[in-house]
Write a protein that holds these residues in place. Structure first.
Motif, PDB file in Angstrom:
ATOM      1  N   ARG A  94       0.835  -1.207   0.000  1.00  0.00           N
ATOM      2  CA  ARG A  94       0.000   0.000   0.000  1.00  0.00           C
ATOM      3  C   ARG A  94       0.868   1.255   0.000  1.00  0.00           C
ATOM      4  NH1 ARG A  94      -3.286  -3.177   3.386  1.00  0.00           N
ATOM      5  NH2 ARG A  94      -2.247  -2.381   5.247  1.00  0.00           N
ATOM      6  N   SER A  95       1.962   1.210   0.745  1.00  0.00           N
ATOM      7  CA  SER A  95       2.856   2.362   0.814  1.00  0.00           C
ATOM      8  C   SER A  95       3.515   2.629  -0.545  1.00  0.00           C
ATOM      9  CB  SER A  95       3.929   2.113   1.889  1.00  0.00           C
ATOM     10  OG  SER A  95       4.792   3.221   2.013  1.00  0.00           O
ATOM     11  N   ILE A  96       3.962   1.577  -1.203  1.00  0.00           N
ATOM     12  CA  ILE A  96       4.559   1.724  -2.537  1.00  0.00           C
ATOM     13  C   ILE A  96       3.515   2.248  -3.525  1.00  0.00           C
ATOM     14  CG2 ILE A  96       5.604   0.494  -4.479  1.00  0.00           C
ATOM     15  CD1 ILE A  96       6.822  -1.445  -2.418  1.00  0.00           C
ATOM     16  N   GLY A  97       2.300   1.712  -3.433  1.00  0.00           N
ATOM     17  CA  GLY A  97       1.235   2.160  -4.317  1.00  0.00           C
ATOM     18  C   GLY A  97       0.895   3.622  -4.118  1.00  0.00           C
ATOM     19  N   ASP A  98       0.771   4.045  -2.873  1.00  0.00           N
ATOM     20  CA  ASP A  98       0.458   5.451  -2.585  1.00  0.00           C
ATOM     21  C   ASP A  98       1.563   6.365  -3.105  1.00  0.00           C
ATOM     22  OD1 ASP A  98      -1.879   4.682  -1.362  1.00  0.00           O
ATOM     23  OD2 ASP A  98      -1.104   4.858   0.692  1.00  0.00           O
ATOM     24  N   ILE A 178      -2.229   2.954 -10.227  1.00  0.00           N
ATOM     25  CA  ILE A 178      -2.136   1.810  -9.318  1.00  0.00           C
ATOM     26  C   ILE A 178      -3.433   1.731  -8.523  1.00  0.00           C
ATOM     27  CG2 ILE A 178      -0.944   0.909  -7.288  1.00  0.00           C
ATOM     28  CD1 ILE A 178       1.606   2.241  -8.440  1.00  0.00           C
ATOM     29  N   ASP A 179      -4.096   0.588  -8.606  1.00  0.00           N
ATOM     30  CA  ASP A 179      -5.369   0.437  -7.922  1.00  0.00           C
ATOM     31  C   ASP A 179      -5.256  -0.571  -6.775  1.00  0.00           C
ATOM     32  OD1 ASP A 179      -5.244  -2.026  -9.252  1.00  0.00           O
ATOM     33  OD2 ASP A 179      -6.632  -1.398 -10.814  1.00  0.00           O
ATOM     34  N   ALA A 180      -6.353  -0.715  -6.047  1.00  0.00           N
ATOM     35  CA  ALA A 180      -6.359  -1.590  -4.871  1.00  0.00           C
ATOM     36  C   ALA A 180      -6.105  -3.044  -5.251  1.00  0.00           C
ATOM     37  CB  ALA A 180      -7.688  -1.464  -4.130  1.00  0.00           C
ATOM     38  N   ARG A 181      -6.551  -3.433  -6.428  1.00  0.00           N
ATOM     39  CA  ARG A 181      -6.357  -4.820  -6.857  1.00  0.00           C
ATOM     40  C   ARG A 181      -4.879  -5.124  -7.065  1.00  0.00           C
ATOM     41  NH1 ARG A 181      -6.076  -8.136 -11.411  1.00  0.00           N
ATOM     42  NH2 ARG A 181      -7.163 -10.138 -11.141  1.00  0.00           N
ATOM     43  N   LEU A 182      -4.149  -4.202  -7.679  1.00  0.00           N
ATOM     44  CA  LEU A 182      -2.712  -4.417  -7.875  1.00  0.00           C
ATOM     45  C   LEU A 182      -1.993  -4.509  -6.532  1.00  0.00           C
ATOM     46  CD1 LEU A 182      -0.289  -4.630  -9.817  1.00  0.00           C
ATOM     47  CD2 LEU A 182      -0.076  -2.143  -9.655  1.00  0.00           C
ATOM     48  N   VAL A 183      -2.362  -3.656  -5.604  1.00  0.00           N
ATOM     49  CA  VAL A 183      -1.757  -3.697  -4.271  1.00  0.00           C
ATOM     50  C   VAL A 183      -2.006  -5.056  -3.623  1.00  0.00           C
ATOM     51  CG1 VAL A 183      -1.872  -2.732  -1.940  1.00  0.00           C
ATOM     52  CG2 VAL A 183      -1.887  -1.200  -3.934  1.00  0.00           C
ATOM     53  N   ARG A 184      -3.246  -5.498  -3.674  1.00  0.00           N
ATOM     54  CA  ARG A 184      -3.612  -6.762  -3.022  1.00  0.00           C
ATOM     55  C   ARG A 184      -2.953  -7.971  -3.688  1.00  0.00           C
ATOM     56  NH1 ARG A 184      -8.365  -6.405  -4.087  1.00  0.00           N
ATOM     57  NH2 ARG A 184      -8.614  -7.952  -5.734  1.00  0.00           N
ATOM     58  N   THR A 185      -3.037  -8.036  -5.008  1.00  0.00           N
ATOM     59  CA  THR A 185      -2.519  -9.222  -5.693  1.00  0.00           C
ATOM     60  C   THR A 185      -0.992  -9.291  -5.631  1.00  0.00           C
ATOM     61  OG1 THR A 185      -2.558  -8.040  -7.827  1.00  0.00           O
ATOM     62  CG2 THR A 185      -4.486  -9.379  -7.261  1.00  0.00           C
ATOM     63  N   SER A 186      -0.328  -8.147  -5.686  1.00  0.00           N
ATOM     64  CA  SER A 186       1.137  -8.150  -5.600  1.00  0.00           C
ATOM     65  C   SER A 186       1.599  -8.668  -4.245  1.00  0.00           C
ATOM     66  CB  SER A 186       1.683  -6.740  -5.839  1.00  0.00           C
ATOM     67  OG  SER A 186       1.352  -6.276  -7.126  1.00  0.00           O
TER      68      SER A 186
END
Length: 208
Positions: A94-98, A178-186
């Motif tokens: 999440r931190s990388i995504g944000d 970058i969306d929530a799905r990418l954060v979760r699946t990664s």
């Protein structure tokens, strides 16, 4: 560019610190309005109120300013240590995504990658910057090993690199958000792979 920090950047206070803060803030603001390719030392001087000769003396190039800015901005990324490996991976993702969803930060990364393509010194600095970020977050994996959550010979740096890779593919290649799905699946893919021993060091892994 120079691989060392800009002259005076380590001093905690005084005119040098104020100058650095003003120039880096100007660069960050500029990257929110335009791409890296449009950034010049003259524009930084105008935005920051710091004379262009001072900027040139301390950073030499726009790339030098941006390298220093990336180091400063990267320090805002958290290194979670909750006591649970899965939770830590998801928090780091999440931190990388944000970080990469912020337009200024995206322009910052894209600019450095572009500069590295034609400047060997830029290539070295870019590589060293990301290696440093991996090193700083590797303790997440080492702590999980200590707790018995992962195989003892898991390569901590490979785990962190694998977590970050999908984000930079999205930002640099696909040029998408970058969306929530990418954060979760990664995070979940790396968690499952690490638990299964995918990241064990080859020279220590047992034979079939």
């Amino acid at each position: 560019m120079n691989a060392r920090p800009p002259h005076g950047s380590a001093r905690p206070g005084g005119r040098t610190a104020r100058t650095r803060a003003a120039v880096l803030a100007a660069a960050y603001d500029a990257l929110g309005a335009e791409s890296f390719s449009a950034l010049t030392l003259d524009k930084l001087a105008e935005r920051s109120g710091v004379h262009v000769s001072t900027i040139r003396r301390r950073w030499r190039t726009v790339e030098g300013v941006v390298v220093d800015l990336l180091a400063e901005r990267s320090s805002t990324l958290s290194t979670p240590d909750s006591g649970d490996f899965r939770r830590d991976l998801h928090e780091l993702a999440r931190s990388i995504g944000d970080f990469n969803n912020a337009l200024r930060n995206r322009n910052l990364i894209q600019g450095l990658v572009a500069a590295a393509a034609y400047d060997p010194r830029g290539e070295e600095i870019l590589r060293d910057t990301f290696v440093g970020r991996i090193d700083e977050r590797a303790p997440i994996v080492r702590h999980a090993i200590d707790r018995g959550e992962l195989p003892a010979d898991t390569d901590a740096k490979d785990v962190i690199a694998a977590l970050a890779a999908p984000f930079y593919y999205r930002v640099l290649i696909l040029r998408g958000p970058i969306d929530a799905r990418l954060v979760r699946t990664s995070a979940e893919a790396v968690y499952q792979a690490a638990r299964a021993g995918v990241f064990r060091r080859e020279n220590e892994a047992p034979g079939p």
